[in-house]
Design an enzyme around this catalytic site. Structure first.
Site, PDB file in Angstrom:
ATOM      1  N   HIS A 124      -3.797  -6.588   7.119  1.00  0.00           N
ATOM      2  CA  HIS A 124      -3.969  -5.367   6.329  1.00  0.00           C
ATOM      3  C   HIS A 124      -5.430  -5.327   5.860  1.00  0.00           C
ATOM      4  CE1 HIS A 124      -3.526  -2.808   2.700  1.00  0.00           C
ATOM      5  NE2 HIS A 124      -2.421  -2.348   3.259  1.00  0.00           N
ATOM      6  N   ASP A 201      -1.162 -13.873   2.607  1.00  0.00           N
ATOM      7  CA  ASP A 201      -0.861 -12.530   2.130  1.00  0.00           C
ATOM      8  C   ASP A 201       0.658 -12.361   2.245  1.00  0.00           C
ATOM      9  OD1 ASP A 201      -0.211  -9.866   1.952  1.00  0.00           O
ATOM     10  OD2 ASP A 201      -1.891  -9.158   3.163  1.00  0.00           O
ATOM     11  N   GLN A 204       4.436  -8.541   2.279  1.00  0.00           N
ATOM     12  CA  GLN A 204       5.663  -8.129   2.972  1.00  0.00           C
ATOM     13  C   GLN A 204       6.709  -9.237   3.039  1.00  0.00           C
ATOM     14  OE1 GLN A 204       6.252  -5.128   3.528  1.00  0.00           O
ATOM     15  NE2 GLN A 204       4.199  -4.256   3.449  1.00  0.00           N
ATOM     16  N   LYS A 227       6.558  -3.697  -4.027  1.00  0.00           N
ATOM     17  CA  LYS A 227       7.236  -3.757  -2.729  1.00  0.00           C
ATOM     18  C   LYS A 227       8.547  -4.528  -2.816  1.00  0.00           C
ATOM     19  CE  LYS A 227       2.898  -3.652  -0.113  1.00  0.00           C
ATOM     20  NZ  LYS A 227       2.818  -2.289   0.407  1.00  0.00           N
ATOM     21  N   CYS A 366      -3.217   1.049   7.111  1.00  0.00           N
ATOM     22  CA  CYS A 366      -4.224   0.102   6.625  1.00  0.00           C
ATOM     23  C   CYS A 366      -4.351  -1.117   7.533  1.00  0.00           C
ATOM     24  CB  CYS A 366      -3.951  -0.342   5.190  1.00  0.00           C
ATOM     25  SG  CYS A 366      -4.108   0.982   4.013  1.00  0.00           S
TER      26      CYS A 366
HETATM   27  N1  7TS Z   1      -0.964  -6.881   2.687  1.00  0.00           N
HETATM   28  C1  7TS Z   1       0.038  -6.355   3.402  1.00  0.00           C
HETATM   29  C2  7TS Z   1       0.603  -7.130   4.539  1.00  0.00           C
HETATM   30  C3  7TS Z   1       0.540  -5.093   3.054  1.00  0.00           C
HETATM   31  O1  7TS Z   1       1.541  -4.577   3.768  1.00  0.00           O
HETATM   32  C4  7TS Z   1      -0.028  -4.384   1.970  1.00  0.00           C
HETATM   33  C5  7TS Z   1       0.405  -2.992   1.610  1.00  0.00           C
HETATM   34  C6  7TS Z   1      -1.045  -5.003   1.251  1.00  0.00           C
HETATM   35  C7  7TS Z   1      -1.499  -6.238   1.639  1.00  0.00           C
HETATM   36  C8  7TS Z   1      -1.666  -4.364   0.055  1.00  0.00           C
HETATM   37  O2  7TS Z   1      -0.740  -4.306  -0.970  1.00  0.00           O
HETATM   38  P1  7TS Z   1      -1.121  -3.586  -2.337  1.00  0.00           P
HETATM   39  O3  7TS Z   1       0.114  -3.661  -3.148  1.00  0.00           O
HETATM   40  O4  7TS Z   1      -2.257  -4.335  -2.895  1.00  0.00           O
HETATM   41  O5  7TS Z   1      -1.501  -2.185  -1.959  1.00  0.00           O
HETATM   42  N2  7TS Z   1       0.945  -2.281   2.685  1.00  0.00           N
HETATM   43  C9  7TS Z   1       1.153  -0.939   2.722  1.00  0.00           C
HETATM   44  C10 7TS Z   1       1.695  -0.305   3.829  1.00  0.00           C
HETATM   45  O6  7TS Z   1       2.071  -0.878   4.833  1.00  0.00           O
HETATM   46  N3  7TS Z   1       1.748   1.010   3.607  1.00  0.00           N
HETATM   47  O7  7TS Z   1       1.269   1.252   2.375  1.00  0.00           O
HETATM   48  C11 7TS Z   1       0.888   0.038   1.837  1.00  0.00           C
END
Ligand code: 7TS
Length: 408
Positions: A124, A201, A204, A227, A366
């Site tokens: 990401h 990371d 997910q 999430k 992303c």
């Molecule tokens: N890493 C992964 C694997 C992710 O899927 C996401 C967000 C992030 C980092 C960032 O997370 P945040 O909470 O800091 O934003 N993924 C997604 C997505 O797949 N669609 O919208 C956000």
């Protein structure tokens, strides 16, 4: 081992929502953010109605109550990922900030020009851009574990990259596009053999799998509450005590200090050293309630159910002529189905599905370099969580047939 879906769906009021008259929402975008159960919504509501005060600063009853709720949630989160102590759980805003905390604090204290950081092609943007920024500032070097055509990490290339003695290996436990569940324990073990630090990371993985940071031997592990049935605005960074203790503070200000003089300060102990300013208190309470909610159901059951629905979804989607799925087979992935439909732009797919209340995402999610790797700009992506049903997968499949008809 199956979930009580009827009960679970009742816990999520938004699933009753009609996005237009007579059209109930079919929410297939949990990878972007999950929906929230009443247990979380009410915990936050109760906090504001009964206990709201600033933390760590007052001796009055409300301040003590708010502090104990905020710290109590940290204990729950630590237990949820099996951290050895709640001092190893730092509250952040989200996964992105957790990774940036490592990049700003640990990496800027430990990496110099020429030092190698290994990432993967399926990251990401939040596990790419902080390292691009450090590369521009410090001259660190970046290498990437390639992704194979079937959406897995090429571990042979990883092993050969390790001979260059990286300082850090940072990778996603589960891809938000391909759904691939990477062999985190093995990647970390190999990193440690060469003396590298491992950052995972977990945006997910923590929502969908039973994660045990000690069994994985992760040095850092980043995730977001939103999430995993919790609120937006809060996430966590797990770090091993020895690493966190040695790291300089990230942001400076109130709460992260032990003592301040006009010309100097002494940093607070863990975990407060990394939590400057008034934090997201109600959100921490909601985060704790989300962890309670998932734990009561059981992460093993959630993972098993998601596996079942993913297998079903991939089978059904595969039958549709013109649909191309990305990522490995169901046994190697979590509840994500990214696909293209021949002759139709992914945005059109998502827009037409939305008319029937079906919420999927379209774009690069992303993960632009990953899409580039597969020679495409965008995919449509359906994703599943504990409240998703096979009936919803059927609605998606029918919806895609409808899109096909419209585009001839
Ligand atoms: N890493 C992964 C694997 C992710 O899927 C996401 C967000 C992030 C980092 C960032 O997370 P945040 O909470 O800091 O934003 N993924 C997604 C997505 O797949 N669609 O919208 C956000």
């Amino acid at each position: 081992m199956t979930l009580n879906l009827e009960q679970i769906r009742k816990d999520f009021p938004i699933l009753e929502r009609e996005t237009r008259p007579g059209v109930r929402v079919t929410y297939l975008d949990s990878t972007a953010t999950s929906q929230k159960p009443v247990q979380v919504i009410e915990a936050m509501n109760d906090y504001y109605r009964r206990s709201n005060a600033n933390i760590h600063r007052g001796v009055h009853t409300l301040a003590e109550e708010a502090t104990s709720m905020y710290e109590g949630a940290r204990e729950k989160i630590a237990k949820f990922i099996n951290a050895s102590s709640s001092r190893e759980v730092i509250y952040t805003r989200n996964t992105t900030e957790s990774i940036n905390l490592v990049a700003y604090s640990w990496a800027r204290a430990n990496l110099k020009a020429g030092d190698l950081v290994i990432l993967t092609e399926m990251e990401h943007h939040s596990n790419l851009v902080p390292w691009h920024m450090l590369q521009a500032e410090r001259g660190i070097e970046l290498e990437f574990i390639p992704v194979t055509d079937d959406g897995l990490l090429d571990l042979e290339t990883y092993k050969s990259l390790l001979s260059r003695r990286p300082k850090l290996v940072s990778f996603t436990h589960m891809s938000n596009v391909l759904g691939t569940i990477n062999p985190a324990a093995e990647i970390i073990r190999l990193a440690h053999e060469t003396g590298a630090v491992a950052l995972v990371d977990g945006a997910q993985s923590v929502p969908h799998l039973q994660v045990d940071v000690q069994a994985l031997d992760a040095d850092f592990y980043a995730f977001s509450a939103h999430k995993m049935c919790g609120p937006t605005g809060i996430g966590a960074l797990y770090g091993k005590t020895s690493l966190l203790e040695a790291m300089p503070p990230f942001l400076g200000g109130g709460d992260m200090i032990k003592e301040v003089k006009l010309r100097s300060f002494r940093a607070n102990t863990l975990p407060h050293k990394f939590e400057a300013g008034t934090p997201a208190i109600a959100e921490a309470v909601g985060f704790g309630a989300a962890v309670d909610y998932l734990s009561a159901i059981g992460m093993d059951k959630i993972a098993a159910y998601e596996h079942e629905i993913t297998e079903y979804a991939l089978d059904r989607l595969e039958e549709i002529p013109g649909v191309k799925l990305f990522g490995p087979s169901a046994d190697k992935k979590g509840g994500v189905a990214a696909f293209t439909l021949e002759g139709v732009h992914p945005h059109d797919v998502a827009q037409i599905l939305d008319r029937d209340g079906i919420a999927v995402r379209a774009g690069h999610h992303c993960a632009q370099p990953l899409h580039e790797k597969f020679g495409i700009q965008a995919t449509s992506r359906a994703s599943f969580y504990l409240y998703s049903t096979k009936g919803e997968v059927d609605l998606l499949v029918n919806g895609i047939y409808k899109v096909k008809e419209m585009f001839g």
